[in-house]
Structures are given as structure tokens and as C-alpha cells.
Design an enzyme around this catalytic site. Structure first.
Site, PDB file in Angstrom:
ATOM      1  N   GLU A  31       0.861  -1.171   0.000  1.00 35.87           N
ATOM      2  CA  GLU A  31       0.000   0.000   0.000  1.00 35.87           C
ATOM      3  C   GLU A  31       0.906   1.231   0.000  1.00 35.87           C
ATOM      4  OE1 GLU A  31      -2.708   0.344   3.291  1.00 35.87           O
ATOM      5  OE2 GLU A  31      -3.370   2.312   2.583  1.00 35.87           O
ATOM      6  N   ARG A 258       5.981 -12.923   9.218  1.00 36.14           N
ATOM      7  CA  ARG A 258       6.424 -11.557   9.082  1.00 36.14           C
ATOM      8  C   ARG A 258       7.814 -11.420   9.675  1.00 36.14           C
ATOM      9  NH1 ARG A 258       2.892  -7.480   8.436  1.00 36.14           N
ATOM     10  NH2 ARG A 258       3.746  -5.497   9.113  1.00 36.14           N
ATOM     11  N   LYS A 268       4.637   0.906   8.905  1.00 37.49           N
ATOM     12  CA  LYS A 268       4.678   2.220   8.279  1.00 37.49           C
ATOM     13  C   LYS A 268       4.030   3.264   9.173  1.00 37.49           C
ATOM     14  CE  LYS A 268       3.291   0.195   4.540  1.00 37.49           C
ATOM     15  NZ  LYS A 268       2.521   0.008   3.327  1.00 37.49           N
TER      16      LYS A 268
HETATM   17  P1  ATP Z   1       2.977  -1.951   7.527  1.00 41.41           P
HETATM   18  O1  ATP Z   1       2.329  -2.391   8.776  1.00 41.41           O
HETATM   19  O2  ATP Z   1       4.416  -1.684   7.679  1.00 41.41           O
HETATM   20  O3  ATP Z   1       2.240  -0.858   6.842  1.00 41.41           O
HETATM   21  P2  ATP Z   1       1.768  -3.690   5.708  1.00 41.41           P
HETATM   22  O4  ATP Z   1       1.705  -5.160   5.777  1.00 41.41           O
HETATM   23  O5  ATP Z   1       0.525  -2.930   5.981  1.00 41.41           O
HETATM   24  O6  ATP Z   1       2.949  -3.229   6.616  1.00 41.41           O
HETATM   25  P3  ATP Z   1       1.842  -3.378   2.914  1.00 41.41           P
HETATM   26  O7  ATP Z   1       2.360  -2.222   2.158  1.00 41.41           O
HETATM   27  O8  ATP Z   1       0.396  -3.612   2.907  1.00 41.41           O
HETATM   28  O9  ATP Z   1       2.373  -3.176   4.376  1.00 41.41           O
HETATM   29  O10 ATP Z   1       2.636  -4.699   2.585  1.00 41.41           O
HETATM   30  C1  ATP Z   1       3.077  -5.086   1.325  1.00 41.41           C
HETATM   31  C2  ATP Z   1       3.535  -6.495   1.400  1.00 41.41           C
HETATM   32  O11 ATP Z   1       4.671  -6.596   2.244  1.00 41.41           O
HETATM   33  C3  ATP Z   1       2.468  -7.392   1.970  1.00 41.41           C
HETATM   34  O12 ATP Z   1       2.378  -8.570   1.229  1.00 41.41           O
HETATM   35  C4  ATP Z   1       2.946  -7.658   3.368  1.00 41.41           C
HETATM   36  O13 ATP Z   1       2.497  -8.894   3.810  1.00 41.41           O
HETATM   37  C5  ATP Z   1       4.467  -7.576   3.218  1.00 41.41           C
HETATM   38  N1  ATP Z   1       5.086  -7.179   4.464  1.00 41.41           N
HETATM   39  C6  ATP Z   1       4.864  -6.058   5.174  1.00 41.41           C
HETATM   40  N2  ATP Z   1       5.567  -6.065   6.318  1.00 41.41           N
HETATM   41  C7  ATP Z   1       6.277  -7.215   6.324  1.00 41.41           C
HETATM   42  C8  ATP Z   1       7.199  -7.826   7.233  1.00 41.41           C
HETATM   43  N3  ATP Z   1       7.540  -7.227   8.371  1.00 41.41           N
HETATM   44  N4  ATP Z   1       7.716  -9.020   6.904  1.00 41.41           N
HETATM   45  C9  ATP Z   1       7.384  -9.626   5.750  1.00 41.41           C
HETATM   46  N5  ATP Z   1       6.533  -9.119   4.860  1.00 41.41           N
HETATM   47  C10 ATP Z   1       5.970  -7.929   5.129  1.00 41.41           C
HETATM   48 MG    MG Z   2      -0.960  -2.013   5.391  1.00 40.96          MG
END
Ligand code: ATP
Ligand code: MG
Length: 750
Positions: A31, A258, A268
Site C-alpha cells: 500500500e 512476518r 509504516k
Molecule cells: P505496515 O504495517 O508496515 O504498513 P503492511 O503489511 O501494511 O505493513 P503493505 O504495504 O500492505 O504493508 O505490505 C506489502 C507487502 O509486504 C504485503 O504482502 C505484506 O504482507 C508484506 N510485508 C509487510 N511487512 C512485512 C514484514 N515485516 N515481513 C514480511 N513481509 C511484510
Molecule cells: Mg498495510
């Protein structure tokens, strides 16, 4: 491809073998609401890595369904990160917003099938009606609306006739499903906001659960790989695709763990808070775990990919030690970058018997590095050495310059101290010294003078003043919650450091090892001819233990070779054997195995403990952290505790009698008094609390104190679970069993 096949690659291989898919298509679906972090690097390396390994392709998809938080600058940052890590999406850059019409059509289809309805309950009512894990939910009266009414309302929602929150579109599934996510999940919500790409065309935006599976399907994705928190969403994913009776082949979702790293926040939202609150200099602050931050700091893409490879792909969440990432960058730079000299805290040395100037031949790399190259190193009468490299009253084992002890100037001559000059306050301002012409490096040393170490230096007249930025961990707590845990000393700026001329370059994109200090990178933003700025990438050794302010003791007397502190010296054969045994048989991570194998005292103690209790990983952890710190100051025979006691302590951690946090406190006490760990536990009442009758009231208190976060959690921000667990652990002084707390909190918040 990584040596051992992970579970995702096993699935992919089977699907190819069975002919389920012709081509493997994955996607990385961030995102664009913040800069990507190292967790994203893991996801990138998995998605792009698998596509590459099986000759498929990976799409880069901006999952832009939440317009209020998204921005093109984040899109750019995501693209930059993927490219910098060395991957290529070719033409396959997509935006979920490009599918808005298509997804909308699928919603209409579901309504027409009687499988979706417009609900007009308030947010709160929806939550209430959902029920709990132990209690079935009840369906909204609006679920009885006719197809025509639903179509009409949905159309008007889309056109912006309603306020945010007035209506939602929900799937009609099962209000008593065991999986709470299946209790008529929301498909669309009203958001009367401008979208950074779609403009004002839409007043409804699809929810993740509806948009994601359909975007995957539309792109022909085969394996939709996501993190574990989406496990319960998988059922919706399947329901949507199956209910719409989409033509096969269709994608399937698989979850992996994760990445979490200690001393680091990795969301983020939390990173945005740091950036917006000016706790850091921006998204690319070198202390942040963002890709932009690592890049600016000087990390290489290889080191980050190696790290992702080393930690592997697991099915259960765990915490990775930040030392492992640091090991990867050190390991990468050790054989790659030139070794030069920098003096951070200069002390002037005047060499009284030297006149004029000369250029010394100084190789950039040690013998065991297969790279070649050298520079001319100017030497003159006045030089700077590191203030710490001179001691007037040296402690035992101090091997550098003292009034009695000569030292070698790296790549140069041996010098002897003749006079210590001080100011009125008694501060040392200068050393007057003599050099020994016959001791020149690189030629036959006929001086006959014995030294125990070599130190870095720069010629005062030739050196260039530079700014050095030293970084420490951004958070002082192993599991930081937020800004209250920031480490106030995470950035130290040294304005008056000096480097030898070879370090000054025209275009700032160079990495160096400053001998005995660490690895450094020319800051891509602030470096200029007038003010060269260098970022510390990483120190030469894991220096987190330095917080105890223990001076590093010198190498043991049997080390004949002049040792350059911190230089990575190849392992001896015995050390290699130990290292192999530790990594292969005991499954220790490389960093820990490296520390143990190289240190005779530590490995001996480690094996002694192992003979009492066979738990190689847990024991290695405590030995390389706690015991190692003690052994920096003491000999084995001086320790207050015996191997049996460490075995006893680890046993209590393993069987969950005590938490690892408490174990540290017990260790502290034990290393001072020599008391038995069991006794300490008993006398101080430190037994880990696993009894829910004790923990529940504390959980209730925490919940009562944080109504806002409860709201947010119930509205879907499941990441707040960690917050609640943290608060409860804190309230029990770290005594509560985290596993039990986790389970109880999850139940309580449902
Ligand atoms: P954040 O909480 O940092 O915003 P998110 O999962 O909401 O993380 P996205 O931008 O939606 O962030 O994630 C993009 C991709 O990266 C998704 O497939 C998510 O599962 C993966 N991802 C995000 N954080 C991690 C992590 N700490 N380890 C492995 N994969 C991750
Ligand atoms: Mg997210």
C-alpha cells in the site's frame, strides 16, 4: 536459489509438476502509504525471488484502496526500493485503483446473486452484531433488502449521495461462522475523498478482502503470498473467487511469517510517526529500517538480500536479532571495500626526529582479501592519532602507546613516546615522540623494537577534516513500543575527524573501512567538497555490549601477530571446525556461531554448560550475550558462577518458569553473588506468571485504560494486539508468560 527449499517453493514446484499452472505469477502488493522497510524487502525477495527461480514473473502492484493515506511519493519510494534490491517488474506495474470499475462490476454481480447487501447499521452496531468467539453474531435487519433496493443504494453510494459511514456493502456469508472474519465481511465503504490516481470518480472504495483476491485473479497471479496475519482472511479470499464462479485457474493464498527485528519498529504507521514528529531527519534517515534509510547509510542490496535469505521463510512469527543484519553487511563489506585511516578524536603527535615528508606505500586490502590496489599515504613530522590510543597510566593489558610502550603506526614506522605535553588543567594536548627509521612497514624491520599493536594515524598537514556520523540503535528497548523508547544517543556527530587524502573522492558513492573503527559511506545527501560527510554503516564488531563501558582488553599474549583491532582475521582450522559444528549440528545463527568459535574462553564455557543441559540455541544466546560480557573483564576462573548454574537458568527459560527478560536480571544477580538461580527466583518471587486468574484482571485493567486503542483494534487494526500484550507484560514487570498473555488478550479483544 537458496540451498534448502522452503515450504513456499515446495508448493510452487508441486503446482508446476501437477500442471496446475503453466507459469508462476506472484505479486508484491504494497500500500503506497509510507516508505518500504526491511520487512517489505523480505516480501520483495520472496515474491520476486520465487518468480525468478521458476521462470515466472512478479507484478508490482500498488494496493491503493485507502485514498486518505496514499501518495505518489510513496509509489516512487516503492519502485526505487524494488529496483535498488535488483529486481525488475518489467511491464508489470499495476494499481488496484485501475481495477475499480472491474471490482465494482463484481460487487454488482454478487448483489444480483443475493450474496451481498447494503447495510445501514452504524459502525458500532456492526461491531456489536458481530458477536464474539464464543458467541454467534446476529444478522442486520438490512440484510433482507431486495436486490433492486441494494442495487439502487449501492449506485447512490458510488455517486456520493451519502456521508462516510452511512452505508456499507457486505457479503452475505454466515453470522455464526467460527472464523469471525466470515461474519458478513465488509466489501465496500463510503469515503468521500479525492484519490491520488482515480480523482473524484469514486465515493466508495473496496476493502482489502474484496479487492485483493480479485486483483490477483485479474492479473493471473498463481500464488498470492502474504504474511501470517492474513491467515483468517484466506477463507474470504476463497469465498469471493468461488462464489463468483471465476474461470480457472485461480490464485491461492499462502501465508509466511512476518519479519520482526529487535530494537526496531517495523510498521509504516510507526515510522510515519517518527518522520512526522521530526524524531528522525526524514524517511531516509540512516537510523530507520526503511530501504531508503539503509541505502543512505551505506548498506548494500546484497547484504539485505543475504539477510533475507539467511532468516529464511517460516510459518511462525519470531524475532530476529538485529545483530544478524549487521553481520550480513559486515560480511559483505569485509572483502569488498578498501581499508583506509581516519582519526575521530585527534591527539597531535610531533615526531621530533623526523624532517620533511614522504609517501608510504599502503595496500588497500589485507593479504587474505583477493583484491588488489594501494594508495600513497603521506607521512610527516606532525600526525594525529586517536586520543584513546595513548594512555599515560595504562591498565593491565593495554597494548597501544604509553610513555613506556612503543607502538606501530599502521603502514608506517614504530614510534616511542618521549614527552607528554599538558595544558593548565592537566589535559594532554600533545605527544612528543621519536620514530625508528629502521622499522618501516613493508621492508625488513631491523629496529629490533617489539610492539604489541598497530594504530591508525593521519599526517596532520595532509589530512582532511570531515564530519562523521555515528549511529547507534534508534531504540533502547529490545521490543520498542514507540517514541517513549527512543535511544537519545542514536546519533553522534563528530565534526572534527580527520581522514587521509585517499578518502576524499569526487562523487559521493563510496564505502570504506576506516581501520579499527568501522565501515563508512559517503552521505549521498550532505557530502560536499567543503564538508565531506561520512555515515557509519556498521562497526567492526557487534558493539552493543560496549554500553557496559568495558574497555576492550587486548588480545591474549600468545597472539604473536600484531593484531589490528577489529580486522576480520581468518579463522584457524579448529575455529572453523567449531563454527561448522555450531551452525550445522547446533543450528546456531552465523553471528553467534562466529562469536563462540573465535573465542576459546567462550566456547569452552559453552560446551561445559551443554554437557549439563542439552539446549544449544538457548545456551548460546545467554553465553554470547551475558556470559561474554563478564568474560571481557574476567578470566574463567574469576567467574562467580559455574556452568551448572547457567544450565539451570536456561532450563528455567526453556520450561517457561521465567521469561528471558527476568533471566537477564537473575544473571546479573548471580554474576555478582554467585547465588543459585533457583534461589534467586524464589527469594525475589520472579517465577513467570502463567496463571490466567492472575493475568486476566491485569488485562482488563489495560483494556479499561486504553479505550481508544480498543476501538481501533475492533475496527480492524489487529496490529494493536502487540500494544496490549506489551502493556500487560510491562504491568507485570515482565513476569507474565508472553504466550499466555497473547492468547488471553486475543480472546478478550474479540
Ligand atoms: P505496515 O504495517 O508496515 O504498513 P503492511 O503489511 O501494511 O505493513 P503493505 O504495504 O500492505 O504493508 O505490505 C506489502 C507487502 O509486504 C504485503 O504482502 C505484506 O504482507 C508484506 N510485508 C509487510 N511487512 C512485512 C514484514 N515485516 N515481513 C514480511 N513481509 C511484510
Ligand atoms: Mg498495510
Amino acid at each position: 536459489m537458496s540451498k534448502k527449499k522452503d515450504f513456499l517453493r515446495t508448493i510452487v514446484e508441486n503446482d508446476l509438476k501437477s500442471g496446475k499452472y503453466k507459469e508462476i505469477i506472484t505479486r508484491f502488493p504494497p500500500e503506497p502509504n509510507g516508505f518500504p522497510h526491511i520487512g517489505h524487502a523480505k516480501s520483495i525477495s520472496i515474491n520476486f525471488g520465487i518468480a525468478r527461480d521458476y521462470n515466472g514473473h512478479c507484478n508490482l502492484r500498488m494496493d491503493d484502496t485507502n485514498p486518505s493515506k496514499e501518495d505518489t511519493k510513496y509509489v516512487q519510494a516503492l519502485e526505487d526500493a524494488v529496483k535498488w534490491l535488483g529486481f525488475d517488474w518489467n511491464d508489470n506495474l499495476y494499481f488496484t485503483s485501475d481495477y475499480f470499475s472491474l471490482i465494482h462490476d463484481y460487487a454488482i454481480k454478487l448483489i444480483k446473486m443475493g450474496k451481498a447487501y447494503v447495510d445501514s447499521l452504524t459502525e458500532e452496531e456492526i461491531r456489536e452484531y458481530r458477536g464474539t468467539v464464543t458467541q454467534a453474531g446476529k444478522r442486520s435487519k438490512y440484510a433482507k433488502r431486495s436486490i433492486e433496493e441494494n442495487l439502487d443504494l449501492f449506485q447512490r453510494m458510488k455517486n456520493g449521495e451519502f456521508k462516510d459511514g452511512e452505508h456499507v456493502l457486505r457479503a452475505k456469508i454466515d453470522m455464526s461462522a467460527a472464523n469471525m472474519k466470515m461474519r458478513d465481511p465488509l466489501l465496500y465503504r463510503i469515503r468521500n475523498v479525492h484519490h491520488f490516481r482515480a480523482g473524484n470518480a469514486w465515493s466508495v472504495y473496496p476493502m482489502y478482502d474484496f479487492a485483493h483476491c480479485l486483483s490477483d485473479y485479474t492479473e493471473g497471479v498463481t500464488h498470492s503470498l502474504c504474511t501470517l496475519e492474513f491467515e483468517n482472511n484466506r477463507e474470504i479470499y476463497d469465498w469471493v473467487l468461488d462464489t463468483l464462479e471465476l474461470k480457472p485457474p485461480r490464485p491461492y493464498q499462502y501465508e509466511f511469517a512476518r519479519l520482526n527485528i529487535n530494537y526496531t519498529v517495523m510498521s509504516k504507521r510507526k515510522l510515519l510517526e517518527l518522520v512526522e514528529g521530526n524524531y528522525v531527519s526524514g524517511w531516509d534517515d540512516p537510523r530507520l529500517p526503511t530501504i531508503a534509510g539503509y541505502r543512505r547509510r551505506g548498506y548494500t542490496p546484497e547484504s539485505i538480500l543475504n539477510f533475507c535469505d539467511q532468516i529464511g521463510i517460516a510459518k511462525a512469527n519470531s524475532m530476529v536479532d538485529v545483530a544478524q543484519l549487521e553481520f550480513c553487511i559486515r560480511d559483505d563489506l569485509n572483502k569488498k571495500v578498501p581499508r583506509v585511516m581516519c582519526v575521530l578524536n585527534p591527539l597531535k603527535v610531533t615526531i621530533e626526529n623526523y624532517e620533511g615528508a614522504e609517501e608510504l606505500d599502503a595496500p588497500y586490502y589485507p593479504d587474505d582479501v583477493p583484491k588488489e590496489g594501494s594508495r600513497k599515504l603521506p607521512f610527516s613530522k606532525e600526525i594525529f592519532i586517536e586520543r584513546e590510543d595513548f594512555e599515560e597510566n595504562p591498565p593491565k593489558g593495554y597494548f597501544r602507546l604509553t610513555p613506556e610502550q612503543p607502538v606501530r603506526l599502521r603502514h608506517g614506522y614504530i614510534i616511542t613516546c618521549k614527552e607528554v605535553v599538558k595544558d593548565d588543567n592537566g589535559n594532554i594536548t600533545e605527544i612528543k615522540a621519536q620514530y625508528h627509521a629502521a622499522s618501516k612497514s613493508g621492508s625488513q624491520d631491523t629496529s629490533g623494537i617489539k610492539v604489541k599493536s598497530a594504530i591508525q594515524w593521519v599526517s596532520a598537514t595532509h589530512a582532511k577534516k570531515v564530519e562523521i556520523r555515528l549511529y547507534d540503535r534508534l531504540f533502547k528497548n529490545e521490543i520498542p513500543e514507540g517514541i517513549e523508547d527512543l535511544n537519545p544517543d542514536s546519533l553522534k556527530i563528530i565534526k572534527n575527524a580527520f581522514v587521509e587524502p585517499a578518502v576524499i573522492i569526487e562523487k559521493p558513492d563510496e564505502r570504506f573501512q576506516f581501520e579499527r573503527v568501522g565501515y563508512f559511506y559517503t552521505d549521498p545527501v550532505d557530502y560536499s567538497d567543503e564538508k565531506p560527510v561520512f555515515n557509519q554503516i556498521v562497526g567492526l564488531k557487534d558493539s552493543w555490549g560496549k554500553k557496559t563501558k568495558v574497555k576492550k582488553t587486548a588480545p591474549k599474549p600468545q597472539t604473536k601477530k600484531v593484531q589490528i583491532d577489529g580486522e576480520v582475521i581468518p579463522m584457524s582450522n579448529e575455529q572453523k571446525i567449531l563454527f561448522e559444528k555450531y551452525t550445522n549440528d547446533f543450528k546456531l545463527n552465523k553471528e553467534i556461531a562466529n562469536t563462540l568459535a573465535r573465542d576459546e574462553k567462550l566456547s569452552k564455557f559453552y560446551e561445559d554448560v551443554l554437557r549439563k543441559y542439552n539446549s544449544p540455541v538457548s545456551i548460546a544466546n545467554i553465553i554470547t550475550n551475558e556470559v561474554a560480557r563478564e568474560l571481557k573483564q574476567k578470566e574463567l576462573t574469576e567467574l562467580k558462577f559455574r556452568p551448572e548454574q547457567i544450565a539451570e537458568l536456561v532450563k528455567m527459560i526453556d520450561d517457561a518458569t521465567i521469561s528471558t527478560k527476568i533471566a537477564k536480571d537473575i544473571f546479573e544477580a548471580m554474576s555478582k553473588s554467585g547465588e543459585e538461580p533457583k534461589q534467586i527466583v524464589e527469594s525475589k518471587g520472579l517465577v513467570q506468571i502463567s496463571d490466567s486468574a492472575i493475568i486476566l484482571p491485569i488485562i482488563e485493567e489495560v483494556i479499561a485504560k486504553n479505550p481508544d486503542n480498543v476501538e481501533k483494534f475492533k475496527a480492524g487494526n489487529t496490529k494493536l494486539l502487540g500494544f496490549f500484550v506489551g502493556q500487560v507484560l510491562k504491568a507485570t514487570g515482565g513476569k507474565a508468560n508472553p504466550k499466555v498473555v497473547n492468547k488471553l488478550v486475543s480472546e478478550k479483544l474479540k
